[in-house]
Design a protein around this motif. Structure first.
Motif, PDB file in Angstrom:
ATOM      1  N   MET A   1       0.840  -1.194   0.000  1.00  0.00           N
ATOM      2  CA  MET A   1       0.000   0.000   0.000  1.00  0.00           C
ATOM      3  C   MET A   1       0.874   1.242   0.000  1.00  0.00           C
ATOM      4  SD  MET A   1      -3.117  -1.111   0.098  1.00  0.00           S
ATOM      5  CE  MET A   1      -4.363  -0.253   1.019  1.00  0.00           C
ATOM      6  N   TYR A   2       0.500   2.206  -0.795  1.00  0.00           N
ATOM      7  CA  TYR A   2       1.316   3.416  -0.973  1.00  0.00           C
ATOM      8  C   TYR A   2       0.485   4.639  -0.579  1.00  0.00           C
ATOM      9  CZ  TYR A   2       4.472   0.260  -3.325  1.00  0.00           C
ATOM     10  OH  TYR A   2       5.333  -0.778  -3.597  1.00  0.00           O
ATOM     11  N   LYS A   3       0.883   5.258   0.532  1.00  0.00           N
ATOM     12  CA  LYS A   3       0.082   6.350   1.093  1.00  0.00           C
ATOM     13  C   LYS A   3       0.268   7.658   0.319  1.00  0.00           C
ATOM     14  CE  LYS A   3      -1.127   8.257   5.523  1.00  0.00           C
ATOM     15  NZ  LYS A   3      -0.928   8.195   6.948  1.00  0.00           N
ATOM     16  N   ILE A   4      -0.840   8.314   0.055  1.00  0.00           N
ATOM     17  CA  ILE A   4      -0.795   9.618  -0.620  1.00  0.00           C
ATOM     18  C   ILE A   4      -0.545  10.674   0.453  1.00  0.00           C
ATOM     19  CG2 ILE A   4      -2.118  11.284  -2.003  1.00  0.00           C
ATOM     20  CD1 ILE A   4      -3.845   8.706  -2.850  1.00  0.00           C
ATOM     21  N   VAL A   5       0.611  11.328   0.390  1.00  0.00           N
ATOM     22  CA  VAL A   5       0.934  12.310   1.433  1.00  0.00           C
ATOM     23  C   VAL A   5       0.564  13.729   1.002  1.00  0.00           C
ATOM     24  CG1 VAL A   5       2.747  10.889   2.477  1.00  0.00           C
ATOM     25  CG2 VAL A   5       3.373  12.509   0.685  1.00  0.00           C
ATOM     26  N   ARG A   6       0.360  13.913  -0.296  1.00  0.00           N
ATOM     27  CA  ARG A   6      -0.059  15.242  -0.787  1.00  0.00           C
ATOM     28  C   ARG A   6      -0.875  15.049  -2.048  1.00  0.00           C
ATOM     29  NH1 ARG A   6       2.895  19.559  -3.893  1.00  0.00           N
ATOM     30  NH2 ARG A   6       4.592  18.063  -4.127  1.00  0.00           N
ATOM     31  N   LYS A   7      -1.984  15.781  -2.099  1.00  0.00           N
ATOM     32  CA  LYS A   7      -2.806  15.738  -3.311  1.00  0.00           C
ATOM     33  C   LYS A   7      -3.199  17.166  -3.665  1.00  0.00           C
ATOM     34  CE  LYS A   7      -7.311  14.319  -5.086  1.00  0.00           C
ATOM     35  NZ  LYS A   7      -8.645  13.770  -4.823  1.00  0.00           N
ATOM     36  N   SER A   8      -3.085  17.520  -4.926  1.00  0.00           N
ATOM     37  CA  SER A   8      -3.630  18.820  -5.319  1.00  0.00           C
ATOM     38  C   SER A   8      -4.111  18.756  -6.760  1.00  0.00           C
ATOM     39  CB  SER A   8      -2.596  19.932  -5.138  1.00  0.00           C
ATOM     40  OG  SER A   8      -1.469  19.669  -5.920  1.00  0.00           O
ATOM     41  N   GLU A   9      -5.094  19.607  -7.063  1.00  0.00           N
ATOM     42  CA  GLU A   9      -5.597  19.686  -8.437  1.00  0.00           C
ATOM     43  C   GLU A   9      -4.899  20.881  -9.065  1.00  0.00           C
ATOM     44  OE1 GLU A   9      -9.764  19.152  -8.875  1.00  0.00           O
ATOM     45  OE2 GLU A   9      -9.656  19.335 -11.049  1.00  0.00           O
ATOM     46  N   ILE A  10      -3.974  20.615  -9.981  1.00  0.00           N
ATOM     47  CA  ILE A  10      -3.141  21.713 -10.492  1.00  0.00           C
ATOM     48  C   ILE A  10      -3.742  22.365 -11.739  1.00  0.00           C
ATOM     49  CG2 ILE A  10      -0.984  20.925  -9.441  1.00  0.00           C
ATOM     50  CD1 ILE A  10      -0.235  19.590 -12.040  1.00  0.00           C
ATOM     51  N   ALA A  11      -4.740  21.721 -12.312  1.00  0.00           N
ATOM     52  CA  ALA A  11      -5.504  22.269 -13.449  1.00  0.00           C
ATOM     53  C   ALA A  11      -6.785  21.426 -13.485  1.00  0.00           C
ATOM     54  CB  ALA A  11      -4.708  22.125 -14.745  1.00  0.00           C
ATOM     55  N   PRO A  12      -7.809  21.876 -14.225  1.00  0.00           N
ATOM     56  CA  PRO A  12      -9.037  21.082 -14.237  1.00  0.00           C
ATOM     57  C   PRO A  12      -8.785  19.630 -14.648  1.00  0.00           C
ATOM     58  CG  PRO A  12      -9.365  23.195 -15.332  1.00  0.00           C
ATOM     59  CD  PRO A  12      -7.904  23.104 -15.032  1.00  0.00           C
ATOM     60  N   LYS A  13      -9.182  18.705 -13.787  1.00  0.00           N
ATOM     61  CA  LYS A  13      -9.045  17.249 -13.997  1.00  0.00           C
ATOM     62  C   LYS A  13      -7.589  16.773 -14.031  1.00  0.00           C
ATOM     63  CE  LYS A  13     -13.384  16.423 -16.468  1.00  0.00           C
ATOM     64  NZ  LYS A  13     -14.177  15.987 -15.367  1.00  0.00           N
ATOM     65  N   ILE A  14      -6.663  17.623 -13.679  1.00  0.00           N
ATOM     66  CA  ILE A  14      -5.249  17.209 -13.635  1.00  0.00           C
ATOM     67  C   ILE A  14      -4.794  17.234 -12.178  1.00  0.00           C
ATOM     68  CG2 ILE A  14      -2.899  17.710 -14.399  1.00  0.00           C
ATOM     69  CD1 ILE A  14      -4.005  18.741 -17.004  1.00  0.00           C
ATOM     70  N   LYS A  15      -4.461  16.063 -11.670  1.00  0.00           N
ATOM     71  CA  LYS A  15      -4.152  15.950 -10.243  1.00  0.00           C
ATOM     72  C   LYS A  15      -2.714  15.541  -9.988  1.00  0.00           C
ATOM     73  CE  LYS A  15      -8.854  15.620  -8.916  1.00  0.00           C
ATOM     74  NZ  LYS A  15     -10.048  14.808  -8.836  1.00  0.00           N
TER      75      LYS A  15
END
Ligand SMILES: Cc1cc2nc3c(=O)[nH]c(=O)nc-3n(C[C@H](O)[C@H](O)[C@H](O)COP(=O)(O)OP(=O)(O)OC[C@H]3O[C@@H](n4cnc5c(N)ncnc54)[C@H](O)[C@@H]3O)c2cc1C
Ligand code: FES
Length: 281
Positions: A1-15
């Motif tokens: 399992m690989y934990k997501i430590v940061r998530k952001s939407e940098i453009a519409p539908k682009i994460k």
């Protein structure tokens, strides 16, 4: 399992995901990719690395939500875990002091171009960076690219930001001595750039994204033709000499499962609606 430590939407539908994966981070280089699986029976999705931080033990990648699996992936949040991340896969980019390098990143592939730009600059090259997208809202990493580049340009298909189209590249390529071009993005862009540089005799390396399954040279799904020979995108690439690639074949092969992909996306939307079943991983 690989934990997501940061998530952001940098453009519409682009994460953007930064994921804890110390083993992958320790070995990863620009140009390489990972294959991500969100659920046990899920599709395996190749995504190119944007960064590898050996101190934090994390890798970063950016993806566009184009179909069922990338939409499922996009539903995961910071703190959630991805079932499986396999990599680093593919060959690292050839990074050395070439002189002046023109880096062209288009669409979602602007993101991994950042890794290359950074490495080319560290290797002592003069780096000219161009990022392009269909419309201005889909451009991202402007400040990051500017900070790493000696010259920086933007382009959009509709001219809403920067140059309209990529014709202005001809001026860059003829006004100064460019020793190497590297390009990542949609096939149509890779082909256009390669056609521009071929008569000028400038070595041009393009990143190909054929459909992949195992990503390890076993299934043959990623077959491409380069210099008249069959190559596997995953183990022989993903970077190839743009002047030798059969782009028409690549486009045809990328569209091979279009009806199935559309059906899967539709089914997924209708069954789960917008609240598509979050991948329980
Ligand atoms: C080496 C490599 C690196 C890539 N890097 C990135 C990246 O950094 N960011 C990003 O957003 N996308 C990247 N892609 C493309 C990404 O893998 C596809 O967008 C994704 O697999 C689509 O899955 P889906 O189920 O959401 O959409 P689908 O409905 O399956 O497909 C949508 C589109 O993606 C293409 N595609 C589908 N499956 C694959 C596959 N297994 N391999 C390649 N293309 C496929 C199809 O041609 C189709 O047009 C990369 C592909 C390759 C091969
Ligand atoms: S993805 Fe199977 S051989 Fe390349």
């Amino acid at each position: 399992m690989y934990k997501i430590v940061r998530k952001s939407e940098i453009a519409p539908k682009i994460k953007l995901f930064e994921v804890a994966a110390p083993d992958i981070a320790a070995k990863a280089n620009p140009g390489q990719f990972v294959i991500v699986k969100t659920c046990e029976n899920g599709e395996r999705v190749p995504i190119t690395l944007v960064n590898a931080d050996t101190k934090k033990g994390t890798i970063t990648f950016v993806f566009n939500e184009v179909g069922k699996t990338t939409r499922q992936l996009g539903l995961l949040n910071e703190g959630d875990s991805i079932l499986n991340v396999c990599g680093p896969l593919g060959n690292p980019s050839e990074i050395e002091k070439f002189g002046t390098v023109l880096c062209v990143g288009g669409g979602v592939m602007i993101a991994p171009m950042l890794f290359q730009v950074s490495a080319m600059r560290k290797a002592g090259n003069k780096v000219i960076t161009v990022i392009g997208a269909r419309i201005k809202d889909l451009l991202f990493f402007e400040n990051e690219m500017k900070a790493l580049s000696d010259e920086f340009y933007m382009a959009t298909d509709d001219g809403s930001k920067g140059y309209k189209g990529l014709d202005f590249l001809k001026e860059i390529l003829t006004k100064q001595k460019v020793d190497r071009v590297v390009a990542m993005g949609p096939v149509v862009m890779l082909k256009a750039v390669s056609e521009m540089t071929k008569p000028l005799g400038i070595k041009t390396i393009v990143t190909l994204t054929p459909i992949m399954v195992d990503g390890m040279g076993m299934c043959g799904a990623c077959r491409v033709t380069v210099a008249g020979k069959t190559k596997f995108g995953c183990v022989d690439g993903p970077e190839f000499d743009g002047h030798q690639v059969d782009f028409e074949e690549l486009v045809q092969r990328q569209r091979m499962f279009l009806p199935e992909e559309r059906l899967a996306a539709l089914f997924h939307e209708r069954i789960g609606g917008i609240n598509v079943v979050k991948c329980e991983s």
